[in-house]
Design a protein around this motif. Structure first.
Motif, PDB file in Angstrom:
ATOM      1  N   THR A 211      33.481 128.478   4.115  1.00  0.00           N
ATOM      2  CA  THR A 211      33.729 127.904   2.795  1.00  0.00           C
ATOM      3  C   THR A 211      35.037 127.124   2.719  1.00  0.00           C
ATOM      4  O   THR A 211      35.488 126.784   1.627  1.00  0.00           O
ATOM      5  CB  THR A 211      33.730 129.011   1.717  1.00  0.00           C
ATOM      6  OG1 THR A 211      34.649 130.044   2.100  1.00  0.00           O
ATOM      7  CG2 THR A 211      32.340 129.606   1.553  1.00  0.00           C
ATOM      8  N   THR A 212      35.664 126.865   3.858  1.00  0.00           N
ATOM      9  CA  THR A 212      36.874 126.046   3.886  1.00  0.00           C
ATOM     10  C   THR A 212      36.570 124.737   4.613  1.00  0.00           C
ATOM     11  O   THR A 212      35.890 124.738   5.650  1.00  0.00           O
ATOM     12  CB  THR A 212      38.029 126.771   4.596  1.00  0.00           C
ATOM     13  OG1 THR A 212      37.583 127.288   5.857  1.00  0.00           O
ATOM     14  CG2 THR A 212      38.534 127.931   3.757  1.00  0.00           C
ATOM     15  N   LYS A 213      37.073 123.630   4.067  1.00  0.00           N
ATOM     16  CA  LYS A 213      36.667 122.302   4.530  1.00  0.00           C
ATOM     17  C   LYS A 213      36.940 122.082   6.008  1.00  0.00           C
ATOM     18  O   LYS A 213      36.095 121.549   6.732  1.00  0.00           O
ATOM     19  CB  LYS A 213      37.379 121.233   3.693  1.00  0.00           C
ATOM     20  CG  LYS A 213      36.876 121.125   2.272  1.00  0.00           C
ATOM     21  CD  LYS A 213      37.566 119.985   1.524  1.00  0.00           C
ATOM     22  CE  LYS A 213      37.023 119.840   0.108  1.00  0.00           C
ATOM     23  NZ  LYS A 213      37.680 118.734  -0.629  1.00  0.00           N
ATOM     24  N   TYR A 214      38.147 122.455   6.485  1.00  0.00           N
ATOM     25  CA  TYR A 214      38.461 122.131   7.867  1.00  0.00           C
ATOM     26  C   TYR A 214      37.651 122.972   8.846  1.00  0.00           C
ATOM     27  O   TYR A 214      37.340 122.518   9.946  1.00  0.00           O
ATOM     28  CB  TYR A 214      39.965 122.247   8.139  1.00  0.00           C
ATOM     29  CG  TYR A 214      40.571 123.625   8.046  1.00  0.00           C
ATOM     30  CD1 TYR A 214      40.679 124.445   9.153  1.00  0.00           C
ATOM     31  CD2 TYR A 214      41.078 124.096   6.835  1.00  0.00           C
ATOM     32  CE1 TYR A 214      41.248 125.702   9.072  1.00  0.00           C
ATOM     33  CE2 TYR A 214      41.648 125.359   6.740  1.00  0.00           C
ATOM     34  CZ  TYR A 214      41.727 126.145   7.864  1.00  0.00           C
ATOM     35  OH  TYR A 214      42.294 127.392   7.773  1.00  0.00           O
ATOM     36  N   ALA A 217      34.167 121.357   8.844  1.00  0.00           N
ATOM     37  CA  ALA A 217      34.216 120.143   9.673  1.00  0.00           C
ATOM     38  C   ALA A 217      34.193 120.499  11.155  1.00  0.00           C
ATOM     39  O   ALA A 217      33.566 119.802  11.962  1.00  0.00           O
ATOM     40  CB  ALA A 217      35.465 119.336   9.331  1.00  0.00           C
ATOM     41  N   GLU A 226      24.690 120.921   7.953  1.00  0.00           N
ATOM     42  CA  GLU A 226      24.961 121.520   6.643  1.00  0.00           C
ATOM     43  C   GLU A 226      24.001 122.681   6.376  1.00  0.00           C
ATOM     44  O   GLU A 226      24.363 123.646   5.712  1.00  0.00           O
ATOM     45  CB  GLU A 226      24.826 120.461   5.547  1.00  0.00           C
ATOM     46  CG  GLU A 226      25.924 119.405   5.552  1.00  0.00           C
ATOM     47  CD  GLU A 226      27.258 119.947   5.061  1.00  0.00           C
ATOM     48  OE1 GLU A 226      27.309 121.109   4.594  1.00  0.00           O
ATOM     49  OE2 GLU A 226      28.250 119.192   5.132  1.00  0.00           O
TER      50      GLU A 226
END
Length: 297
Positions: A211-214, A217, A226
């Motif tokens: 749940t954290t963007k980096y 990615a 996804e």
């Protein structure tokens, strides 16, 4: 592959958050038993208030042989000159037993990890001190995932430390690093043979990383989709690649896959331990299976 001159961290070590909330007496007893079991390296994070350098110093003072590795000391937690000074003192007091692992650690809003780390290393290298230099050198390692940070780790440290990655990433990291630099890989394991239970426990541990963007990615760059992220739940495929679950033989076999892919060392994080309980029974089992000095007894 890579090695750290003067240090023998072995092929496998202990990587744990457990000491973050334990009293000093329990920490001391635990790491002394791990040393007696033959574990050559002990990795500690910096997360909930245990300051990285004093934590490392306490563990080194409590033992005689085991290597202590910061995995990681956050660059935002202290100024470069104080990190440099603390690491030099530990190198002087405990020759060839401390490895300073540095990492961005979430960082600050708007900061670029690669530039921030490069600048931090510049300031460390430029720092001066009246303290005597240790006879054994101070050694550092960089938390790295992407190719640019891996290149920085290759060029300006002993090598790289990776966290929550797959065996496929280990092969990619070795290609970037080349043959010389050290590659230490963390991997989580879970002693649970029921697929549903194992994945439920693994998902609870991995949720923050899903749940954290980096981190998302990072997984997307590895070829996951996804749909694998699944809104923070994680597909069975992704969960199984990030947490090795099953019986002892299954876990041991999968851990060796990292070595075959190019890792020099695997720091093992044991999951599924209830609050107030110790993972020591699992460390004993793993020592018997993974450490050559134990197998020879």
């Amino acid at each position: 592959m890579g090695a750290i001159e003067g240090m023998d961290v072995g092929r496998f070590g202990v990587w744990t958050f457990d000491f973050e909330d334990q009293p000093a007496s329990m920490m001391r007893e635990s790491i002394q038993e791990l040393e007696e079991l033959g574990w050559p390296a002990f990795w500690i994070p910096e997360r909930d208030g245990r300051e990285a350098m004093t934590h490392a110093g306490f563990l080194l003072a409590s033992t005689e042989r085991i290597n202590v590795i910061n995995g990681i000391a956050r660059i935002w937690s202290r100024e470069p000159r104080w990190t440099q000074g603390a690491a030099l003192l530990l190198a002087d007091a405990y020759p060839n037993r401390h490895l300073l692992g540095l990492g961005f650690g979430g960082g600050q809003p708007g900061a670029k990890p690669l530039q921030a780390m490069s600048d931090y290393l510049d300031e460390m290298d430029a720092a001066t001190s009246a303290n005597p230099l240790p006879k054994a050198p101070m050694r550092r390692l960089l938390a790295a995932y992407g190719p640019k940070m891996l290149e920085l780790a290759r060029d300006r440290s002993e090598g790289a430390h990776t966290y929550h990655v797959t065996v496929g990433h280990t092969a990619q990291a070795r290609e970037v690093l080349g043959d010389g630099p050290f590659l230490g890989v963390e991997h989580a394991v879970l002693f649970e043979t029921d697929p549903g239970k194992a994945r439920e426990i693994a998902r609870e541990h991995l949720h923050v990383y899903f749940t954290t963007k980096y981190n998302i990615a990072k997984f997307l760059r590895l070829g996951y989709t996804e749909a694998d992220i699944d809104g923070g739940r994680g597909s069975d495929r992704l969960v199984d690649d990030l947490v090795f679950w099953g019986d002892l033989d299954t876990i041991v076999r999968k851990l060796h896959d990292h070595l075959e892919a190019g890792a020099d060392h695997v720091g093992i994080q044991v999951l599924g331990i209830q609050p107030g309980q110790s993972a020591m029974p699992r460390w004993r089992q793993l020592a018997e299976a993974l450490l050559p000095q134990r197998a020879a007894e």
